[in-house]
Write an enzyme that holds these catalytic residues in place. Structure first.
Site, PDB file in Angstrom:
ATOM      1  CE  LYS A 163       7.969   0.251  16.094  1.00 52.86           C
ATOM      2  NZ  LYS A 163       8.691  -1.011  15.905  1.00 52.86           N
ATOM      3  N   GLY A 169      -0.671  -2.609  13.247  1.00 46.77           N
ATOM      4  CA  GLY A 169      -1.356  -1.885  12.180  1.00 46.77           C
ATOM      5  C   GLY A 169      -1.111  -0.394  12.182  1.00 46.77           C
ATOM      6  CD  GLU A 205      11.640   0.124  17.640  1.00 50.79           C
ATOM      7  OE1 GLU A 205      11.731  -0.797  18.453  1.00 50.79           O
ATOM      8  OE2 GLU A 205      11.401  -0.052  16.434  1.00 50.79           O
ATOM      9  CG  HIS A 213       8.335  -5.198   7.330  1.00 41.57           C
ATOM     10  ND1 HIS A 213       7.653  -4.765   8.445  1.00 41.57           N
ATOM     11  CD2 HIS A 213       8.057  -6.513   7.212  1.00 41.57           C
ATOM     12  CE1 HIS A 213       6.996  -5.789   8.966  1.00 41.57           C
ATOM     13  NE2 HIS A 213       7.213  -6.861   8.227  1.00 41.57           N
ATOM     14  CE  LYS A 242       3.872  -6.548   7.161  1.00 39.53           C
ATOM     15  NZ  LYS A 242       3.683  -7.839   7.857  1.00 39.53           N
ATOM     16  CD  GLU A 280       5.687  -7.957  11.310  1.00 44.07           C
ATOM     17  OE1 GLU A 280       4.804  -8.184  10.478  1.00 44.07           O
ATOM     18  OE2 GLU A 280       5.681  -6.949  12.062  1.00 44.07           O
ATOM     19  CG  ASN A 295       2.688 -10.372  13.326  1.00 44.85           C
ATOM     20  OD1 ASN A 295       2.352  -9.642  14.252  1.00 44.85           O
ATOM     21  ND2 ASN A 295       3.193  -9.915  12.212  1.00 44.85           N
ATOM     22  NE  ARG A 297      -1.735 -11.596  13.075  1.00 44.72           N
ATOM     23  CZ  ARG A 297      -1.177 -10.995  12.039  1.00 44.72           C
ATOM     24  NH1 ARG A 297      -1.108 -11.633  10.880  1.00 44.72           N
ATOM     25  NH2 ARG A 297      -0.681  -9.777  12.112  1.00 44.72           N
ATOM     26  NE  ARG A 343      -1.166  -7.036   2.841  1.00 40.93           N
ATOM     27  CZ  ARG A 343      -1.107  -7.024   4.167  1.00 40.93           C
ATOM     28  NH1 ARG A 343      -2.003  -6.321   4.850  1.00 40.93           N
ATOM     29  NH2 ARG A 343      -0.170  -7.683   4.805  1.00 40.93           N
TER      30      ARG A 343
END
Lengths: 496, 164
Positions: A163, A169, A205, A213, A242, A280, A295, A297, A343
């Site tokens: 990562k 994203g 990791e 999730h 997602k 998360e 996150n 926000r 979505r």
């Protein structure tokens, strides 16, 4: 309820699309004047029309305009706004922007710059979480000493997930299944991270197979007080992004829910977190969970939490930003029923979810109780590659998960967005799968059920009926069939 | 009398069998008695073999979009003068969406195998590889790195004769 003096007189929304429209709605309810911004190409956008005032921001590209923090702060000052709501994406997790907003004497509706800075770096955030008793997956950071890196990686065991420290994203992410591909994959991930985030640091990791999730919504007062608003399950993902979220998670026992939500609150309290945030986690099949990231926000999927708690998260954000207390004590937060969000994206699920472009010719929005269609769409609007491919969010609430699934199935069937290919039909197939009904979810769900998710072959579907409908909508065909002069042939045909 | 359409890329002919007293259409040997009922655009209702069929439709140019039975169909009228249908994709490498060239993996004159990446593009923050549709020789690379292109634009071509 007696009307309260609004906490701010005027708020600028440093965003666009559905989230700008959603924020404007709450501002309007609260009696706060809303200020929209837009790039040159978005002058007719729905959020611009909805806002009380709108300003154009110049930029080399439409995205560049939305990332021009200095110009946005200048517009906020010029408009007389006293606060800025960043929405999600764009500048919402940019510590420099939060700092600039504060320095301009305006309120940033979100956490302070130091918290964004702390949580924005995944390596730093992991260390902070571990320090405060929040479990993290074992990890290793590559150094110039490739031999040592490999040895440490082997000690954790494969597969590993690479990562980006500054990531999000799915950018810069890669699964490594053996030692011989580790160095090369790390190098590629680092160069991708450098390109996307101007920060090439990566880490590897332990990769958890079939993880869920799970994320915890928190509200913090900035003084060490925090409450959680339960969890959301966001395991149904494609390309590490997602597409279906729900609350509560069908995969948690009450005891595990209590533990994971408590871990989220612990982290928020330790960080003296202010405003709305999301922690998360990866949940392994054995019930162990690991901190992924925070996150700092509002999340895209925040409506499912609103649907089960009855809270308006944007209103909570505004009240907290204005110095108000948390809206409720932990024991006052009650969850009721079940909520699911889909979505709606302009993309082709049959071609690896590639983004699609086009023009919205028809928009038919489902109605009914306990249903929200969050969007910034307008008929005639071009869907371009300038912005993210998410067009809208369909959110339902039901007394239980089964009812929520039924309601979503009906709503997806009633929704029509014509003129650009979308994932609406794909989502409808997904939500009807037995495995989804059973709640047997994990982040590889879409890959695992790929074959069942494919559309029926054209010959086995209602393609003849669709062809007849299309033919009767075409002038040429009507002329042949009805043998009438051209102007009359248009009657009953569709507008171009 | 028949008209040609393409539905999700597959060719179909709709034949007008009778106009009166009822309209009868034939598709791939299957006959349907069709009546149109009054409705308000974009919604439509047909009665096909006595069964009510509701749909939502839109049209742009010669392309129709029909949402029917929980599925969205893209249907285009095929110009009878156009013989290229079904032959596309032989030598051209087209961009599936607008975007920008990230990198070129081949040079003009270089041999490629089917499926091998010729160009990497980026669109909507996603990177994707454009593969060669068949074995061959790169005839032309029409774009340089960082150049933009539109949807369906040809970004590279293969030489006419496939290499064995």
């Amino acid at each position: 309820m007696p009307s309260k003096k609004p906490p701010f007189a005027k708020v600028l929304i440093a965003n666009r699309g559905e989230i700008a429209c959603r924020i404007i709605r709450t501002l309007r309810e609260m009696g706060v004047v809303s200020v929209a911004i837009h790039s040159e190409s978005e002058a007719d956008a729905r959020h611009v029309g909805m806002a009380d005032e709108a300003y154009e921001i110049a930029g080399a590209t439409p995205v560049a305009a939305h990332l021009d923090g200095a110009a946005i702060v200048a517009v906020a000052r010029r408009s007389g706004a006293d606060a800025i709501h960043p929405g999600y994406g764009f500048l919402s997790e940019n510590a420099g922007f939060a700092q600039a907003v504060a320095e301009a004497g305006l309120t940033f509706i979100g956490p302070d710059a130091q918290t964004i800075h702390l949580m924005g770096d995944k390596i730093r955030a992991r260390a902070f979480a571990a320090e405060h008793g929040v479990p993290v997956a074992p990890s290793v950071t590559p150094t110039d000493d490739v031999g040592a890196f490999l040895a440490q990686a082997k000690a954790i065991g494969f597969p590993l997930l690479i990562k980006a420290a500054a990531g999000g994203g799915g950018k810069g992410m890669s699964i490594v299944r053996s030692a011989d591909e580790l160095a090369e994959r790390s190098r590629i991930a680092a160069s991708e991270a450098q390109r996307y985030f101007a920060d090439g640091r990566v880490y590897a990791e332990r990769y958890i197979e079939r993880p869920r999730h799970i994320e915890v919504q928190v509200l913090g007062d900035g003084k060490g007080g925090a409450v959680h608003l339960f969890e959301r399950e966001c395991s149904v993902q494609r390309r590490f992004q997602k597409i279906i979220e729900e609350s509560p998670s069908p995969g948690l026992t009450p005891a595990l829910r209590a533990r994971i939500c408590a871990a989220g609150v612990r982290l928020a309290e330790a960080a003296h977190y202010r405003n709305a945030g999301t922690i998360e986690f990866m949940l392994a099949p054995d019930g162990e969970f690991y901190f992924l990231e925070m996150n700092t926000r509002l999340q895209v999927e925040h409506p499912v939490t609103e649907m089960i708690t009855g809270l308006d998260l944007v209103r909570c954000q505004i009240d907290i930003a204005a110095g108000g207390p948390l809206p409720c004590r932990q024991d006052e937060v009650k969850a009721s029923g079940h909520s699911i969000e889909c979505r709606i994206c302009a993309e082709d699920p049959e071609r690896d979810f590639l983004p699609e472009t086009g023009r919205i010719l028809t928009l038919e929005i489902p109605g009914g109780p306990d249903l929200r269609f969050e969007n910034g769409l307008a008929v005639g609007q071009a869907v371009t590659s300038n912005f993210d491919s998410m067009l809208a969010k369909l959110v339902v609430h039901g007394a239980d998960r089964g009812q929520a699934i039924q309601r979503m199935t009906a709503a997806l069937s009633d929704l029509a967005i014509l003129g650009v290919k979308t994932n609406v039909d794909y989502l409808a197939r997904l939500i009807k799968l037995d495995a989804f009904a059973k709640g047997d979810l994990h982040t590889g769900f879409i890959v695992e059920h790929g074959a069942e998710l494919a559309p029926l072959p054209i010959a086995e579907a209602d393609s003849d009926l669709a062809l007849i409908a299309a033919a009767l909508g075409s002038r040429e065909f009507r002329r042949l069939v009805f043998d009438v002069p051209d102007p009359y042939a248009a009657i009953g045909g569709w507008r171009n | 009398m028949a008209l040609k359409f393409s539905i999700e890329g597959e060719a179909r002919e709709i034949e007008i069998v009778r106009r009166k007293p009822r309209l009868v259409l034939r598709i791939a040997g299957r006959e349907y008695e069709v009546a149109q009922e009054p409705s308000r655009a974009p919604r439509g209702r047909l009665r096909i073999d006595g069964r009510a069929v509701d749909y939502i439709g839109a049209r742009e140019g010669t392309t129709s979009f029909v949402r029917l039975g929980g599925r969205t169909w893209r249907i285009s009228a095929v110009d009878p003068r156009d013989n290229s249908a079904g032959l596309a994709g032989g030598s051209d490498i087209r961009a599936p969406m607008p975007g920008v060239i990230v990198s070129l993996h081949k040079q003009e004159g270089e041999a490629v195998k089917r499926g091998e990446t010729v160009v990497t593009i980026e669109s909507m923050k996603l990177q994707m590889a454009l593969p060669a549709p068949r074995d061959g020789i790169i005839a032309r690379l029409l774009k340089k790195a960082n150049e933009t292109f539109d949807k369906d634009e040809v970004v590279a071509t293969l030489a006419a004769d496939p290499v064995e």
